[in-house]
Design a protein around this motif. Structure first.
Motif, short mmCIF file in Angstrom:
data_model
loop_
_atom_site.label_atom_id
_atom_site.label_comp_id
_atom_site.label_asym_id
_atom_site.label_seq_id
_atom_site.Cartn_x
_atom_site.Cartn_y
_atom_site.Cartn_z
N ARG A 39 47.43 72.67 36.95
CA ARG A 39 46.40 71.71 37.43
C ARG A 39 45.46 71.48 36.39
O ARG A 39 44.56 70.32 36.53
CB ARG A 39 45.55 72.46 38.86
CG ARG A 39 46.63 72.65 39.85
CD ARG A 39 45.96 73.48 40.89
NE ARG A 39 44.60 73.42 41.36
CZ ARG A 39 43.84 74.24 41.76
NH1 ARG A 39 44.06 75.35 42.33
NH2 ARG A 39 42.49 73.74 42.26
N ALA B 56 40.47 72.75 36.03
CA ALA B 56 40.78 73.29 37.32
C ALA B 56 40.96 74.85 37.23
O ALA B 56 40.23 75.65 38.30
CB ALA B 56 42.04 72.77 38.06
N LYS C 217 37.26 76.12 37.15
CA LYS C 217 36.58 75.85 38.51
C LYS C 217 37.02 77.26 39.37
O LYS C 217 36.32 77.70 40.13
CB LYS C 217 36.84 74.54 39.04
CG LYS C 217 35.82 73.69 38.41
CD LYS C 217 35.74 72.52 39.18
CE LYS C 217 37.35 71.70 38.78
NZ LYS C 217 37.14 70.38 39.76
N ALA D 83 31.08 71.16 41.19
CA ALA D 83 31.05 69.80 41.93
C ALA D 83 31.85 68.67 40.99
O ALA D 83 32.00 67.62 41.62
CB ALA D 83 29.64 69.50 42.32
N VAL D 84 32.27 68.85 39.85
CA VAL D 84 32.84 68.42 38.87
C VAL D 84 34.22 67.76 39.41
O VAL D 84 34.68 68.98 39.69
CB VAL D 84 32.96 68.53 37.40
CG1 VAL D 84 33.68 67.58 36.72
CG2 VAL D 84 31.38 68.80 36.84
N VAL D 85 34.62 66.63 39.71
CA VAL D 85 35.82 66.43 39.99
C VAL D 85 37.06 66.30 38.88
O VAL D 85 38.12 66.45 39.28
CB VAL D 85 35.93 64.81 40.69
CG1 VAL D 85 35.00 64.96 42.05
CG2 VAL D 85 35.59 63.73 39.91
N ARG D 86 36.83 66.27 37.87
CA ARG D 86 37.70 66.22 36.65
C ARG D 86 38.23 67.55 36.70
O ARG D 86 37.47 68.61 36.50
CB ARG D 86 37.12 65.58 35.47
CG ARG D 86 36.41 64.36 35.80
CD ARG D 86 35.65 63.86 34.48
NE ARG D 86 34.93 62.49 34.53
CZ ARG D 86 35.24 61.40 34.41
NH1 ARG D 86 36.69 61.27 34.05
NH2 ARG D 86 34.68 60.49 34.65
N ASP D 87 39.45 67.69 36.22
CA ASP D 87 40.56 68.72 36.23
C ASP D 87 40.90 69.32 34.89
O ASP D 87 41.54 70.43 34.86
CB ASP D 87 41.33 69.16 37.38
CG ASP D 87 40.71 69.16 38.71
OD1 ASP D 87 39.73 69.79 38.63
OD2 ASP D 87 41.51 68.94 39.75
N PHE E 235 36.92 67.99 31.41
CA PHE E 235 35.77 68.78 32.49
C PHE E 235 35.07 69.29 31.35
O PHE E 235 33.75 69.48 31.51
CB PHE E 235 36.70 70.06 33.22
CG PHE E 235 35.87 70.96 33.69
CD1 PHE E 235 35.47 70.75 35.00
CD2 PHE E 235 35.55 72.17 33.44
CE1 PHE E 235 34.58 71.76 35.74
CE2 PHE E 235 34.88 73.11 33.63
CZ PHE E 235 34.44 72.91 35.16
N GLU F 219 32.28 66.97 30.52
CA GLU F 219 31.13 66.94 31.59
C GLU F 219 30.41 68.04 31.51
O GLU F 219 29.31 67.95 31.72
CB GLU F 219 31.90 66.81 32.91
CG GLU F 219 32.93 65.57 33.11
CD GLU F 219 31.84 64.76 33.95
OE1 GLU F 219 30.64 64.89 33.88
OE2 GLU F 219 32.59 63.77 34.56
#
Length: 355
Positions: free
Chosen positions: A68, A72, A75, A174-178, A182, A185
């Motif tokens: 992923r 990801a 996270k 909360a960051v959507v990038r995986d 990432f 960010e």
């Protein structure tokens, strides 16, 4: 072990790891007082022996069924620690490819204990002979792009050795990038949160860094997408509010010109349209462009108003000065002046208004 806070976890995201991961853990396990979390990011069955060894050494291994991305995996580890280890104060992230020495990983952990609100970066030097050319060029390009577009001034934008306080770990969920973006960010968020602290570390590259899963073209484009996203939002915000200003001005002139003199209608329509559009622009920039929701609204609004006034004066002064110095019509000078101020405005809003 007493020099490292036992509330600081070690997180290692791993995709298709070699024996270097097990060797790293064997060195660290007796020296690390806090939890150790390894994330198997969809590795093949041939790597099971490496993860079994990690478990045997006392690490918690979290598994993704499919690959992923590094973001990801991080996270997943952060979520696990925040939910299952309520006393966790932060985490040190390290790569699984053997590029981070145990002594450097521990050094970052110690500094995280001393700077508990900051992102701690383990920064390499890129001026040595053993550094691959693509890493040198990539880091130098990213340094400039990060400074100009994001206001982040660090010496190593690509390092995977980082120490995050728990507060930043929560925000990163909360960051959507995986993917690798990432971590970009992370730098942007940290600049506005507790700041960034650097620790010099040893630069290690094995065989021209062939163990890295970073894809130069695809992942670089994704990282650039992060860098340019704020400026793209700023441009779109400016365009939308300019259209709003024009539409509101036109509507008010049509409405008021029937009852008052046309000149008065133009003046009042200009004032009302500019005030409304400027406030809308402020709210868009605060909440969407620069995402400064936690900053003081009154302070940023006062600074925004001051900046708008300064830009109007600067535009008038520069157009006047250039028109006096050069035989160029003012209607040609003004677009160039306002374009330069547009870019300057972006950096000032980013670094001062919505800091």
């Amino acid at each position: 072990m007493a020099d490292i806070d036992n509330r600081i976890a070690l997180v290692i995201p791993a995709y298709e790891p070699s024996g270097r991961l097990a060797a790293l853990l064997e060195e660290l396990v007796l020296l690390w007082p806090g939890p150790i979390v390894v994330v198997d990011d969809g590795s093949s069955a041939s790597c099971s022996v490496v993860f079994d060894r990690a478990r045997a050494l006392g690490a918690t291994v979290l598994v993704h069924g499919l690959n992923r991305g590094k973001g990801a995996a991080l996270k997943t580890a952060f979520s696990y620690l925040l939910e299952q280890v309520p006393t966790v104060a932060g985490a040190v992230t390290a790569d699984a490819d053997g590029q981070h020495l145990p002594a450097d990983i521990r050094a970052v952990a110690r500094e995280l204990g001393l700077h508990q609100d900051s992102l701690v970066l383990g920064c390499r030097r890129f001026d040595g002979n053993g550094v691959p050319a693509r890493s040198k060029l990539g880091n130098n390009f990213m340094l400039g792009a990060m400074r100009v577009l994001c206001g982040v001034d660090v010496s190593d934008t690509q390092t995977g050795l980082r120490g995050l306080p728990a507060s930043l770990m929560r925000r990163m969920l909360a960051v959507v990038r995986d993917g690798y973006e990432f971590e970009t960010e992370m730098l942007v968020l940290a600049r506005r949160a507790g700041g960034i602290f650097e620790v010099p570390i040893t630069t290690v590259y094995e065989g021209d860094n062939e163990a890295s899963h970073f894809r130069p073209v695809v992942d670089s484009l994704r990282v650039l997408g992060v860098l340019f996203s704020a400026f793209a939002r700023y441009t779109l915000s400016s365009l939308c509010t300019s259209l709003l200003d024009w539409a509101l001005f036109s509507a008010l002139v049509l409405l008021w010109s029937h009852g008052v003199a046309t000149s008065a209608a133009i003046v009042w329509a200009t004032v009302v349209a500019r005030v409304v559009s400027a406030f809308v622009n402020y709210m868009l920039n605060r909440n969407i462009v620069f995402k400064a929701d936690n900053s003081s609204c009154s302070r940023s609004l006062c600074r925004y108003i001051a900046l708008c006034a300064a830009c109007m004066l600067a535009s008038a002064a520069l157009v006047l000065l250039i028109s006096v110095a050069l035989p160029i019509p003012v209607f040609i000078i003004k677009p160039f002046v306002d374009t330069a101020l547009f870019f300057a405005n972006y950096r000032i809003q980013q670094s001062w208004v919505f800091e």
